[in-house]
Write an enzyme that holds these catalytic residues in place. Structure first.
Site, mmCIF file in Angstrom:
data_model
loop_
_atom_site.group_PDB
_atom_site.id
_atom_site.type_symbol
_atom_site.label_atom_id
_atom_site.label_comp_id
_atom_site.label_asym_id
_atom_site.label_seq_id
_atom_site.Cartn_x
_atom_site.Cartn_y
_atom_site.Cartn_z
ATOM 1 C CG HIS A 52 -0.240 0.024 2.532
ATOM 2 N ND1 HIS A 52 -0.147 -1.083 3.348
ATOM 3 C CD2 HIS A 52 0.431 1.010 3.177
ATOM 4 C CE1 HIS A 52 0.534 -0.767 4.425
ATOM 5 N NE2 HIS A 52 0.908 0.488 4.347
HETATM 6 P P1 TYD Z 1 -1.488 -2.544 7.606
HETATM 7 O O1 TYD Z 1 -0.991 -1.142 7.722
HETATM 8 O O2 TYD Z 1 -2.237 -2.900 6.358
HETATM 9 O O3 TYD Z 1 -0.288 -3.567 7.797
HETATM 10 P P2 TYD Z 1 1.071 -3.790 6.955
HETATM 11 O O4 TYD Z 1 1.366 -2.539 6.208
HETATM 12 O O5 TYD Z 1 2.103 -4.034 7.940
HETATM 13 O O6 TYD Z 1 0.899 -4.989 6.113
HETATM 14 O O7 TYD Z 1 -2.389 -2.844 8.874
HETATM 15 C C1 TYD Z 1 -2.895 -4.140 9.153
HETATM 16 C C2 TYD Z 1 -4.117 -3.991 10.036
HETATM 17 O O8 TYD Z 1 -3.776 -3.391 11.284
HETATM 18 C C3 TYD Z 1 -5.219 -3.144 9.433
HETATM 19 O O9 TYD Z 1 -6.460 -3.757 9.726
HETATM 20 C C4 TYD Z 1 -5.158 -1.829 10.180
HETATM 21 C C5 TYD Z 1 -4.551 -2.212 11.521
HETATM 22 N N1 TYD Z 1 -3.686 -1.154 12.079
HETATM 23 C C6 TYD Z 1 -4.140 -0.391 13.138
HETATM 24 O O10 TYD Z 1 -5.276 -0.553 13.640
HETATM 25 N N2 TYD Z 1 -3.318 0.589 13.638
HETATM 26 C C7 TYD Z 1 -2.085 0.827 13.121
HETATM 27 O O11 TYD Z 1 -1.346 1.727 13.606
HETATM 28 C C8 TYD Z 1 -1.639 0.043 12.004
HETATM 29 C C9 TYD Z 1 -0.299 0.262 11.374
HETATM 30 C C10 TYD Z 1 -2.465 -0.935 11.515
#
Ligand code: TYD
Length: 134
Positions: A52
């Protein structure tokens, strides 16, 4: 901002026979104030994270333990960074597509972020990212 603005930053390191110490001050060692810290851990072998971009968020990524790769893509150019030292981190500017892969066992990826969590700041569709970024 472009991929040229994203760079490895060397952090202070206080070496000590009792164990080394590094520190990060927002606005001092990294170019933003820190509003949030999160970390990835217990990552299964072969797993990928990220995929993303963020519209406004600035981030700083540190391998606190073990190693992993961060692939940054500004829509024109891609660069792969291997993260394996806890006194170096990668500054990631806004509008940068990122993929994290190649996690070693026991890797811990700490991320410092300039804003609190906001799902509306995410771009999770690569085609939409390309349209917005280029
Ligand atoms: P995501 O940012 O998509 O993870 P990565 O980039 O590491 O693959 O986040 C995964 C899940 O965690 C998503 O449902 C949102 C949640 N999340 C939070 O609630 N707070 C946060 O600070 C972060 C980074 C993610």
């Amino acid at each position: 901002m472009s991929i040229a603005d994203c760079k490895i930053i060397e952090l202070p390191k206080i070496t000590d026979p009792r164990g080394n110490l590094s520190f990060i001050e927002g606005g001092q060692h990294i170019p933003f104030d820190i509003k949030r810290v999160y970390y990835l851990y217990d990552v299964p072998g072969g797993s990928d994270r990220g995929s993303h971009a963020h519209r406004k968020l600035h981030q700083f990524i540190v391998a606190m333990s073990g190693s992993f790769d961060v692939v940054l893509d500004d829509g024109k150019e891609k660069r792969r960074f291997h993260m394996n030292r806890s006194h170096y981190g990668l500054y990631v500017c806004p509008m940068m597509w990122r993929d994290l892969d190649n996690f070693s066992s026991g890797a811990v990826c700490m991320v410092l972020a300039s804003e609190r969590y906001d799902e509306t700041d995410y771009i999770r569709d690569y085609e939409q990212f390309l349209v917005t970024a280029t």
